[in-house]
Every structure is written in structure tokens, then in C-alpha cells.
Design an enzyme around this catalytic site. Sequence first.
Site, PDB file in Angstrom:
ATOM      1  N   CYS A  85      -3.634  -1.570  14.876  1.00  0.00           N
ATOM      2  CA  CYS A  85      -5.000  -1.902  14.439  1.00  0.00           C
ATOM      3  C   CYS A  85      -5.822  -2.437  15.621  1.00  0.00           C
ATOM      4  CB  CYS A  85      -4.957  -2.876  13.273  1.00  0.00           C
ATOM      5  SG  CYS A  85      -6.503  -2.872  12.308  1.00  0.00           S
ATOM      6  N   HIS A 172      -1.274  -0.511   9.346  1.00  0.00           N
ATOM      7  CA  HIS A 172      -0.343  -1.628   9.525  1.00  0.00           C
ATOM      8  C   HIS A 172       1.051  -1.249   9.007  1.00  0.00           C
ATOM      9  CE1 HIS A 172      -3.119  -4.871  10.794  1.00  0.00           C
ATOM     10  NE2 HIS A 172      -4.018  -4.162  10.121  1.00  0.00           N
ATOM     11  N   GLU A 174       3.700  -2.946   9.333  1.00  0.00           N
ATOM     12  CA  GLU A 174       4.444  -4.158   8.972  1.00  0.00           C
ATOM     13  C   GLU A 174       4.256  -4.547   7.511  1.00  0.00           C
ATOM     14  OE1 GLU A 174       0.564  -5.761  10.887  1.00  0.00           O
ATOM     15  OE2 GLU A 174       1.773  -3.932  10.852  1.00  0.00           O
TER      16      GLU A 174
END
Length: 542
Positions: A85, A172, A174
Site C-alpha cells: 500500500c 493488504h 496481512e
Amino acid sequence: MKDIHSSKILILDFGSQYTQLIARRLREKNIYCEIHPFNMPIEKIKEFNPNGIILSGSPYSIYMENAPKPDYKIFELGVPILGICYGMQIVADYFGGKVGKAEKREYGKAILKVKEKDLLFENLPKEFQVWMSHGDKLEELPKDFIVLGYTENAPFAAIRHKNLPIYALQFHPEVKHSTYGDIILENFATKIAKAEKLWTPENFIEYEIKKIRDIVKDKKVICALSGGVDSSVVAALLHKAIGDKLYPVFVDTGLLRKGERESVEKTFKEKLNMKNFITVDASEVFLNRLKGIVDPEKKRKIIGHTFIDVFEYVVHHIPSILKQGGKVKITEEDLKHKDENELPEDFEFLAQGTLYPDVIESVSVKGPSVTIKTHHNVGGLPEKLKFKLIEPLRELFKDEVRKIGKLLGLPDEIIYRHPFPGPGLAIRILGEVKKEYLDILREADAIVLEEIKKANLYKDIWQAFAVFLPIKTVGVMGDERTYEYVIAVRAVESTDGMTADWVKLPYEVLERIANRIVNEVKGVNRVVYDITSKPPGTIEWE
């Protein structure tokens, strides 16, 4: 034995709320990683010697005047880099791409379509769900980069340098909403950065035992024991490493939950057979020092300093305390006359259960983010500390600690016990701590836990507790007007305490909790339920 830190990923943090999740996902794959501020000096990065570097997201935009930027010499290290990002904006900024404000912010699920075969997406389908959270977009591809994947609104959702091991993602990986995000991070770490999977509970125990023995040698260690999973695992690890050179000290601060002291004594003296176990009743001292204090940070610091005063007193009186059965009550007068000399020569170490989230929240390691709160076992310690600290769990998240505890043979009631803050009920009473408030809160908190356990929800919840609000509200009981205190109930689900969602407790459970508290706890006529997630709130109220 191979050094468990010899293979690692460096995460440079630009202030994203998701940064800890990157570390969590890598740790789950047995890959060691550390989070450091975005402005970590290049010499320190070289010294750290990472296999790869991940650049986190951020609330900033690269075109802002005060945009956080790393030392761009990281791109000259020859180390694989993955920008996520805002990390993509960093990559674009260095390699000549163009970033602009998107027409509209994109937040939520999107479908990534893989365009080019690459190690980053190895063993993944051609299309899968990812999680977007950005208000900017990459308008022009950096020089010498190719597109690996795209979404409907992001033509450059995944990119890679043609010749260098440098990658960037708009989404993202994660976040758990990214279906294969953990595999993407694992592919980057193991297939591209060539990191080994050395970070296992078994390797950690072996490594720490050797490290503790090398540090302690023939000295003795005082262990600050609360009975929670963190300090209990520290005690078990130290006991395995140095045996009877360990002196676990449980301090009754007067800020404990109902039945806490008796439960801890039974576990460590009887079940785990720690013969040097010591109980100190210092409740009078803690409550006296907290009198009139309303600021939560001051409370935490007072508690941290008082713990140290107590431990320093104990080390000078261990033989006599053990002769009394390992129990002692101390007053402010005792501490006034505590030995001002140096610690006894063979007692120079203090062990405590500091965890990685404690460090992150207490010390602003996260680049542009701020310190949220100090934890008594980090920020609350006095600057001049006679003890040398031993903190074997300082690099671990809570779920990693539980795995260690399981391997060390700790009972389930300790391993799966809900986290309890070091400052105890002092930070679950808003404002000044008074004995009257503590007595009310202890009873209310016991009811909350009893009802959650009866409903078989205890193991599904990260943390559940009661909070005392020092305000009075009008009520009616038995046709009479009441004017009494309020109890707030808090229950959250989490994996590491860094982020948390409020638990949707069944109405019937909430009803039983509220009914019992107002009927059984004298002084309370109203119960409220906290439905705030973290962020924006923290788990504890103070």
C-alpha cells in the site's frame, strides 16, 4: 544449535494500523521478523542484516510535505523488498512512478487477477480475494516494472521490478480478508528472500534456556509473578533453565481479582513445586501510594516503581521470609528502612513477562505513530534500576507465549487465562482507586467471569472483565429510589491484543450478568456493555 534470529525479515513501519499483522502472519509461518521505525538508519539495517525488507502501509500519502520516507539506500542493498500500500508509493517514488489521489477511496474486498507467473503468487489460483484500503493510486508504473496482477479499480495492484527482487502491492496481504495473503507473505519471505523457518516454539525454548544460563551463570533470579500466562511462562522457562536459583515473587497489591492470591499460591507451590515461591502482601503500600491519583499514566508509573521497591526489599530479606513459610506482609515503614546499599551480590536479576505488544505500545517503535500507554513492566519502571532485567518473552505475541507454555507443561487454566494487566484493577477503576471501589469491582468482575464460563464462552473470548465507573445514576429497587454506581462490562476477541473486536455476547448471558451484578453487588444499580473495537478504543479503559 542454529541461531533462531539468523534468518529474518525486517518490517519498516510507516504508522499503519495493520503493521503488527504483517509480523503476526510471518510468525505463524515460523519466520522470524521484527518491526522497526521507517527511519531506521541504514547502518542499523545493515547491522540487522535482514533476508528481506517489507515496507508497511501508512495513513500518509507520498506527496504530502511531511510524508515519512526511509533512507532510500535500502534499494541499493540488494535485499528483496516488498512494499505494501503506502510501501508501494515508496517504491514508486524511488523508481520514478507517479502516485495521485484516487477519485474515491477504495476500502474493502476486491478480486485480484494474476497476470504474470511469479514466485510471489506460486501455488495460488489465477483469481482470488484481496483487501483494499487506500485513498491514493499508482497512476504511472515506475521505470523497469511489470504488472503481476490487477483488480477492477487498480490496474497496478501487484508489480515487480524486471531485474531486481523488488515488489509492491496495492492491497493488504496481512489482513485476513485477503484470502491467500499469508501465502503471499510466506512466498516473499521464503522463496524470494530465502528466509528459513527457524522460529518454532521448540527452537525458542532451547535457545532461551541456553541464553538464560549463559547470562545468569551462578547468580539467582527474582521473577515477578502475577499468575497470568506471561509471567507464569517466564517462571516455568527460568525454572527449567536454572532450577532452584529461581525465586518467584507474587505481590498482593490489593488490586487483584477475587481469589487470585489463593489460586496462584496453589498452582506454583503445589502443582509446579517451586520451593522458593514467595508471597508478599503489600496491599497497604500500593493503596496508600495511589491515594488521590486520577491520571492513568501516573497510576501505572506509581505501580511500576512500587513493585521495584517491594522486590528490592524482598531480596534483602529472602532467608527470613523463607523461614516464615515464604510469606511476608510489608508496610510503608518497612520500605522506608529498606537497605539502601547495593543488592546482595548473588541477586542481580529481575525477570518479568514483557511481551512484544507491551514494547510496541509503551515505546513508540512505530515511526510516526504515538505511544498509546505505558505498561508497568516497561514504561513504569524507574530510570535507575538496580536489577538487571531478564525478559525472555519480549519478542513474542500472546499466542506464541501460550504455545511455549503448553510445551513447558503449564496447566490449561494458566495457559488460557484471560490477560490481566500488571497494574491490576487500578486501571479498571476510572480515576482514583479506593478500597470501596475495589471491593465493588472485585465482586462484579467475578460475576462476569462466572457467567461467561457457565455459558462455555471463556476460551472463545480473548478478554472479559468489569470496569468501575465512579459516577452515580438514579435507579429503582423494591419501589425505592436508588442513587448508585455504574459497572461497564467489556468482552473482546483478538489474536494478539494489538487489534480487537467487541464480542457479540448472547443477550441471555448479558441479562444474567446484569441481573446478578445489580442484585448481588451492593452499591451498583446499572450495568452497561462496551461495544467499542480497538482501534479506536483500547482494550482496557485506562
